[in-house]
Every structure is written in structure tokens, then in C-alpha cells.
Write an enzyme that holds these catalytic residues in place. Structure first.
Site, PDB file in Angstrom:
ATOM      1  N   GLY A  30       0.823  -1.213   0.000  1.00 57.22           N
ATOM      2  CA  GLY A  30       0.000   0.000   0.000  1.00 57.22           C
ATOM      3  C   GLY A  30       0.855   1.259   0.000  1.00 57.22           C
ATOM      4  N   GLY A  31       2.042   1.170  -0.588  1.00 60.82           N
ATOM      5  CA  GLY A  31       2.998   2.293  -0.557  1.00 60.82           C
ATOM      6  C   GLY A  31       2.706   3.390  -1.576  1.00 60.82           C
ATOM      7  N   GLY A  32       1.601   3.248  -2.325  1.00 61.33           N
ATOM      8  CA  GLY A  32       1.284   4.263  -3.333  1.00 61.33           C
ATOM      9  C   GLY A  32       0.367   5.360  -2.828  1.00 61.33           C
ATOM     10  N   THR A  33      -0.130   5.211  -1.606  1.00 65.26           N
ATOM     11  CA  THR A  33      -1.056   6.234  -1.079  1.00 65.26           C
ATOM     12  C   THR A  33      -0.697   6.579   0.366  1.00 65.26           C
ATOM     13  OG1 THR A  33      -2.631   4.646  -0.128  1.00 65.26           O
ATOM     14  CG2 THR A  33      -2.995   5.270  -2.430  1.00 65.26           C
ATOM     15  N   ARG A  55      -3.243  -3.178  -5.074  1.00 66.00           N
ATOM     16  CA  ARG A  55      -4.132  -3.681  -6.135  1.00 66.00           C
ATOM     17  C   ARG A  55      -4.263  -2.732  -7.313  1.00 66.00           C
ATOM     18  NH1 ARG A  55      -9.208  -3.650  -2.477  1.00 66.00           N
ATOM     19  NH2 ARG A  55      -8.098  -1.724  -2.049  1.00 66.00           N
ATOM     20  N   PHE A 112     -13.710   0.903   6.956  1.00 67.07           N
ATOM     21  CA  PHE A 112     -14.778   1.889   6.726  1.00 67.07           C
ATOM     22  C   PHE A 112     -15.640   1.901   7.973  1.00 67.07           C
ATOM     23  CE2 PHE A 112     -15.620  -2.126   4.441  1.00 67.07           C
ATOM     24  CZ  PHE A 112     -16.683  -2.619   5.185  1.00 67.07           C
ATOM     25  N   TYR A 162      -6.801   1.459  18.405  1.00 65.67           N
ATOM     26  CA  TYR A 162      -7.987   0.750  18.901  1.00 65.67           C
ATOM     27  C   TYR A 162      -7.741  -0.750  19.019  1.00 65.67           C
ATOM     28  CZ  TYR A 162      -9.375   1.211  13.835  1.00 65.67           C
ATOM     29  OH  TYR A 162      -9.432   1.223  12.480  1.00 65.67           O
ATOM     30  N   GLY A 204      -1.273   7.892  14.990  1.00 65.98           N
ATOM     31  CA  GLY A 204      -2.463   8.566  15.503  1.00 65.98           C
ATOM     32  C   GLY A 204      -3.211   9.143  14.321  1.00 65.98           C
ATOM     33  N   PRO A 207      -4.153  12.981   8.996  1.00 65.33           N
ATOM     34  CA  PRO A 207      -4.940  13.188   7.774  1.00 65.33           C
ATOM     35  C   PRO A 207      -4.038  13.315   6.539  1.00 65.33           C
ATOM     36  CG  PRO A 207      -5.610  14.702   9.516  1.00 65.33           C
ATOM     37  CD  PRO A 207      -4.330  14.058   9.967  1.00 65.33           C
TER      38      PRO A 207
END
Ligand code: HXC
Ligand code: NAP
Length: 292
Positions: A30-33, A55, A112, A162, A204, A207
Site C-alpha cells: 500500500g505504498g502508493g497512497t 491492487r 470503513f 484501537y 495517531g 490526515p
């Protein structure tokens, strides 16, 4: 007036020496985002060759472009971490292109917001499959290759706080991240004798522009995100990247089985008189259960 914790040093700075990861390959799932891209960027700045697996073509392209901009050698390959076969193929391709990764950052995850009573069995299964099973399948593939070769290596599993507290509105992700944290502790002991460090790294609230619409929508309900944090500010993605590079660096060698939380103490925030309880349904603006 309290000022909170000072802001992070500027992007581009590093506590580690330039070239700390020269000649090494680092794989970030997931290193593209988002945070994965931020972590990959900090390794790239320190000389690493970067492999990215996920993906979606557009995410792979974005990650590739960001690494190239930093002057790093990069290889991006499609992979669904739910599928062990797809992981095996991705590892073969990465090894062929850049050499065997010595660092694996298990960053890819799914999430989600949804009240537990509204969650379909397949929604639960999907998030657990990506976040927990996918993390194990990648660690397993990486571990087996290093055990066979007798080489030192480092795994960093990205978690969430969490895992300790539970996550109202995120029952699937919270349960999966608890499993991810527990997995760190088991694998660190099992694989320590073979020279493999295994740690967890928990962001944490950090954003970023790539956050999914669901998560952005959920966050949009809180207007002053800085004021909600004990640090009086949210985290910067580069702060997670700096922590990741430290854990995988020679100066973090005796740290294993640990999960490092980078959240300005937000997860410990608790008082005897917490704010009034608002149900997850109400927080999400949903009507009573069964009314839809
Ligand atoms: C309820 C939902 C849903 C939603 C999907 N589903 N989105 N249920 N609310 N918002 C249900 C679907 O209806 C389906 O169940 C099941 O989940 C699988 O959905 P698919 O779309 O078929 O799955 P897939 O294409 O595999 O996509 C996976 C995904 C998607 C998880 C649904 O969102 C994704 O690709 N996410 C990757 C990126 C991501 O999640 N990033 C967040 C990481 S942030 P049914 O029963 O209908 O078949 C993080 C921590 C953030 O983890 C902390 C917050 C501050
Ligand atoms: P993000 O931008 O949505 O990144 C998620 C990444 O995972 C995407 O690049 C996605 O790529 C990849 N991915 C998802 N499913 C996959 C699958 N089946 N196979 C392969 N790759 C898959 O989210 P983020 O905010 O950067 O989160 C990164 C990590 O930090 C996650 O582990 C998350 O739980 C954790 N976290 C984030 C925050 C925060 O504030 N941002 C807080 C706590 C924890 P593709 O879509 O291309 O597959």
C-alpha cells in the site's frame, strides 16, 4: 494558553545519516497512497530502493512517481494481499527487479465506518481478510525467504490504537488490528533467533489527501481536529515515516516485539467525566436500527 507539542520539522529532514539504507530494498504494501507513501518516501530519502505492492494501477503509478521524484530506484507490482499466490508472485518480481527486500512494511489495510449491527458478514470478512490475514501472509512470505537465506531482516506492521481500546464504529478493523499487534509479539520471538526483527507502528490521526471518502466523511464530523488531540495538533505523515526508518535502522536493532505508538498520547486521553455518550448510529447520522 497551552501551546501543545511543537510541529514536526520540515519534510526532507531526517535524524538518520544520509545513505543509511543505501543498497537495501524496502517493500511497502500500500505504498502508493497516504501513510504508506510517506513511509516509503522517508526510506527513499535515505537511499533505499523501494518496492510497492497493492491492487490498483493508479496507486502503483502514484507511488512510483513519488519515489522517482526523490531519485529512488522503484518497482511497483500489482498484488492483492488476501491472496498468498499473488504475494508469492509479487515477491518473485520484486526480487528479480531490485533484490530481496530486507525490510517489509506491512502497511496495506482496509477500513470503513459502520455500526456493528449494520455490518454484513462479508464486510467483516473483507476487512479482517485484508488487514489481518493479508498482513500475516506477507510476513510469512518474507520470513520464509529470509529463514531460507539466513539473512537479517526487519518487519514493521502498521497498526491502530484501537487494538488496545476497541474501536466503536470500526469493530472489524479494531479486531483485526488487535490481531496484528499480537502477531508482532509472536513472530518477534519465533523469528528472533534467525535475525528477523518484528515490530508494530501505530499512527495517531494523520490526515492525508488519499484518505477514502468514507474515512474523510467520518472525520468531517469533527471540525477542530487539532483541538481534539492532547498535542493540540494532528500528526504529520512524515512523523510516521521517521519512526519507521528508525525502527528498521541499525540503531533500532535491539527493538523487537514492540509496538510504537506515534500519536501524541491521544489514545490515553481519558477522564472520569468523558463527554456525553453519543451512539455510533447518531455519530454517523443514521436513524434507529431497523427503520431503514
Ligand atoms: C458498510 C461496506 C462499506 C461501507 C464496503 N462494504 N464498504 N459496508 N459500509 N462503507 C461492504 C460491501 O457492501 C461488501 O459486503 C463488503 O464490504 C466488501 O465490499 P467490496 O466493495 O466488495 O470489497 P473490495 O472491493 O474488496 O474493497 C475493500 C474495501 C474498500 C475495504 C471495501 O473500502 C477498500 O478497497 N479499501 C482499501 C483502502 C482503505 O480501506 N483504507 C483505509 C485504511 S485507514 P456485502 O455484504 O455487500 O457483499 C485505517 C485506519 C483509519 O485503517 C483510522 C481512522 C482515523
Ligand atoms: P490508505 O491511503 O487508504 O491506504 C491503504 C492502502 O492499502 C492503499 O494503498 C491500498 O492500495 C492498500 N490496500 C488495501 N487493500 C489491499 C489489498 N487487498 N491488497 C493490497 N493492498 C491493499 O490509508 P492510510 O491512511 O494511508 O493507512 C495506512 C495504514 O495506516 C493502514 O494500516 C491504516 O490502518 C493505518 N492507520 C492510518 C491512520 C490515519 O490517520 N491515516 C490512523 C490509524 C491507522 P490499493 O487500493 O491500490 O490496493
Amino acid at each position: 494558553m497551552p501551546q501543545g507539542i511543537p510541529d514536526a520539522p520540515p519534510l526532507g529532514e531526517s535524524a538518520l545519516r544520509p545513505g543509511t539504507f543505501d543498497g537495501q530494498t524496502v517493500l511497502v504494501t500500500g505504498g502508493g497512497t497516504g501513510l504508506g507513501k510517506a513511509i516509503a518516501s522517508e526510506f527513499a530519502r535515505l537511499g533505499a530502493r523501494i518496492a510497492i505492492a497493492s491492487r490498483k494501477e493508479e496507486h502503483l503509478e502514484a507511488g512510483k512517481a513519488a519515489m522517482e521524484e526523490l531519485g529512488a530506484e522503484v518497482f511497483a507490482t500489482p498484488c492483492d494481499i488476501r491472496d498468498p499466490e499473488s504475494i508469492g508472485t509479487a515477491f518473485d518480481e520484486i526480487e528479480g527487479a531490485l533484490g530481496r527486500p530486507g525490510v517489509l512494511v506491512n502497511n496495506a489495510a482496509a477500513n470503513f465506518p459502520v455500526p456493528a449491527e449494520d455490518m454484513s458478514p462479508n464486510a467483516w470478512r473483507t476487512v479482517v481478510d485484508i488487514t489481518l490475514n493479508g498482513t500475516f501472509f506477507c510476513a510469512r512470505e518474507f520470513g520464509r525467504r529470509h529463514l531460507a537465506a539466513g539473512t537479517h531482516a526487519s518487519i514493521i506492521n502498521v497498526g491502530a490504537s484501537y487494538a488496545w481500546t476497541g474501536g466503536p464504529g470500526f469493530a472489524h478493523s479494531a479486531a483485526a488490528k488487535a490481531g496484528v499487534k499480537n502477531m508482532v509479539e509472536t513472530l518477534a520471538v519465533e523469528w528472533g533467533p534467525y535475525g528477523i526483527q518484528v515490530n508494530g507502528l501505530v499512527p495517531g490521526l494523520m490526515p492525508h489527501e488519499d484518505m477514502t471518502a468514507d474515512i474523510k466523511g467520518n472525520l468531517a464530523r469533527t471540525h477542530d481536529k487539532d483541538g481534539c488531540q492532547p498535542a493540540l495538533r494532528v500528526g504529520r505523515p512524515r512523523e510516521l515515516g521517521w519512526a519507521a526508518t528508525f525502527l528498521a535502522s541499525p540503531y533500532g536493532r535491539f527493538i523487537s516485539g514492540h509496538t510504537l505508538v506515534v500519536d501524541g498520547a491521544n489514545w490515553q486521553r481519558r477522564t472520569l467525566t468523558n463527554p456525553t455518550v453519543v451512539s455510533v448510529r447518531d455519530q454517523m447520522g443514521k436513524g434507529p436500527f431497523g427503520a431503514e
